[in-house]
Motif scaffolding. Structure first.
Motif, short mmCIF file in Angstrom:
data_model
loop_
_atom_site.label_atom_id
_atom_site.label_comp_id
_atom_site.label_asym_id
_atom_site.label_seq_id
_atom_site.Cartn_x
_atom_site.Cartn_y
_atom_site.Cartn_z
N UNK A 1 37.23 20.83 12.83
CA UNK A 1 38.44 21.29 13.53
C UNK A 1 39.36 22.01 12.55
N UNK A 2 39.83 23.17 12.98
CA UNK A 2 40.86 23.92 12.22
C UNK A 2 41.47 24.91 13.21
N UNK A 3 42.65 25.46 12.92
CA UNK A 3 43.24 26.39 13.87
C UNK A 3 42.37 27.64 14.00
N UNK A 4 41.87 27.94 15.20
CA UNK A 4 40.90 29.03 15.36
C UNK A 4 41.43 30.39 14.90
N UNK A 5 42.74 30.58 15.03
CA UNK A 5 43.31 31.89 14.68
C UNK A 5 43.39 32.08 13.16
N UNK A 6 43.12 31.02 12.41
CA UNK A 6 43.27 31.13 10.95
C UNK A 6 41.97 31.47 10.21
N UNK A 7 40.86 31.46 10.94
CA UNK A 7 39.58 31.74 10.28
C UNK A 7 38.60 32.31 11.30
N UNK A 8 37.97 33.44 10.97
CA UNK A 8 36.97 33.92 11.92
C UNK A 8 35.61 33.38 11.49
N UNK A 9 34.90 32.83 12.45
CA UNK A 9 33.67 32.10 12.14
C UNK A 9 32.48 33.00 11.91
N UNK A 10 31.32 32.40 11.64
CA UNK A 10 31.12 30.97 11.54
C UNK A 10 31.67 30.37 10.24
N UNK A 11 32.05 29.06 10.29
CA UNK A 11 31.95 28.13 11.40
C UNK A 11 33.04 28.35 12.44
N UNK A 12 32.76 27.86 13.66
CA UNK A 12 33.73 27.91 14.75
C UNK A 12 34.23 26.48 15.00
N UNK A 13 35.55 26.31 15.20
CA UNK A 13 36.03 24.95 15.40
C UNK A 13 35.59 24.40 16.76
N UNK A 14 35.33 23.12 16.78
CA UNK A 14 34.97 22.43 18.03
C UNK A 14 35.89 21.21 18.11
N UNK A 15 36.67 21.15 19.17
CA UNK A 15 37.65 20.07 19.33
C UNK A 15 37.11 18.98 20.27
N UNK A 16 37.86 17.85 20.29
CA UNK A 16 37.40 16.72 21.13
C UNK A 16 37.22 17.15 22.58
N UNK A 17 38.13 17.99 23.05
CA UNK A 17 38.06 18.47 24.43
C UNK A 17 36.78 19.28 24.69
N UNK A 18 36.38 20.08 23.68
CA UNK A 18 35.14 20.87 23.81
C UNK A 18 33.94 19.93 23.91
N UNK B 1 30.41 24.50 0.21
CA UNK B 1 30.67 25.30 -1.00
C UNK B 1 31.88 26.22 -0.86
N UNK B 2 32.53 26.19 0.33
CA UNK B 2 33.66 27.10 0.54
C UNK B 2 34.97 26.34 0.63
N UNK B 3 36.04 27.00 0.24
CA UNK B 3 37.38 26.43 0.46
C UNK B 3 38.07 27.35 1.46
N UNK B 4 38.54 26.78 2.56
CA UNK B 4 39.12 27.59 3.63
C UNK B 4 40.63 27.68 3.48
N UNK B 5 41.14 28.85 3.81
CA UNK B 5 42.59 29.06 3.80
C UNK B 5 43.12 28.75 5.21
N UNK B 6 43.15 27.47 5.53
CA UNK B 6 43.60 27.04 6.86
C UNK B 6 44.64 25.93 6.68
N UNK B 7 45.46 25.72 7.71
CA UNK B 7 46.54 24.74 7.54
C UNK B 7 46.05 23.30 7.67
N UNK B 8 44.94 23.09 8.37
CA UNK B 8 44.31 21.76 8.35
C UNK B 8 42.81 21.91 8.59
N UNK B 9 42.09 20.93 8.14
CA UNK B 9 40.63 20.92 8.32
C UNK B 9 40.22 19.47 8.53
N UNK B 10 39.54 19.22 9.63
CA UNK B 10 39.10 17.85 9.94
C UNK B 10 37.63 17.85 10.30
#
Ligand SMILES: C[S@@+](CC[C@H](N)C(=O)[O-])C[C@H]1O[C@@H](n2cnc3c(N)ncnc32)[C@H](O)[C@@H]1O
Length: 215
Positions: A156-173, A198-207
């Protein structure tokens, strides 16, 4: 994602998703759930994941992966000699408890995989764009019969902050994709340094979240 996208990643060794260790959720949360009756795990979109060595300590492993480089390197990186056979539309790579079918997962039928009790999805559903996610989920749902558990690790991460892949998948999904099945959230962890393999993402949260999905 087209097959060529993934072949290109493997050819260029651009495999930021590959983990250099076994995923910590496996030893912490999956180990206690394993039983001596568990004989086989199916690992869709398996790459050359070291997680398959964890599973192979407990049961047979059948993986499916598009890339011949990934299938070869899974064995070669660890100095393991393997057998390779043409089983059109697949090439079958194997050694003892591990069989990798190199080809398109949507061509792999249940009979070829055989009886299994686990399916393990790490970075498979999240690797696919939405249109393919639905096709993949429908394929996986077709494999979840009585006595089969899907262990799925989502991101999970804010979708607008990173274009995938990976794509975020939330509990609702997850709830929507696996509607009608039992969905249990087993673990959740905040990845504070935002490192995904191996990557570090520039996102405000990552779960990362681990679910067990069954009938
Ligand atoms: C993000 S990687 C994850 C690999 C592995 N699960 C891991 O944790 O390292 C996704 C993998 O799916 C493979 N893949 C993509 N589409 C596929 C398909 N239709 N059939 C089989 N493998 C596929 C890619 O080649 C890639 O290795």
């Amino acid at each position: 994602m087209e097959a060529s996208f993934w072949h290109n990643c493997w050819q260029k060794d651009s495999i930021g998703f590959h983990q250099d260790q076994v995923h910590p959720f496996l030893t912490q949360y999956i180990s206690p759930l394993l039983s001596s009756q568990d004989t086989k795990v199916f690992v869709p979109l398996c790459g050359k994941s070291l997680d398959m060595f964890f599973w192979a300590e407990h049961m047979k492993v059948v993986g499916c992966e598009l890339s011949e480089i990934a299938c070869r390197d899974f064995f070669q990186d660890h100095g393991i000699t393997y057998e390779q056979h043409d089983e059109t539309p697949f090439v079958r790579y194997s050694k003892d408890e591990v069989v990798l079918y190199q080809g398109d997962i949507f061509d792999l039928d249940k009979e070829t995989i055989g009886d299994f009790q686990w399916i393990y999805d790490r970075a498979a559903l999240i690797a696919l764009p939405q249109a393919l996610q639905a096709k993949y989920v429908s394929y996986i749902r077709g494999l979840i019969k009585d006595g089969v558990k899907l262990a799925l690790i989502s991101l999970e991460f804010p979708p607008e902050e990173l274009s995938g892949p990976p794509f975020p998948i939330f509990e609702q999904d997850i709830a929507e994709y696996f509607d009608g099945l039992s969905v249990e959230l087993i673990a959740s962890r905040d990845i504070e340094n935002k490192q995904f393999a191996r990557r570090v993402f520039d996102v405000s949260y990552l779960k990362e979240k681990l679910y067990i999905i069954s009938q």
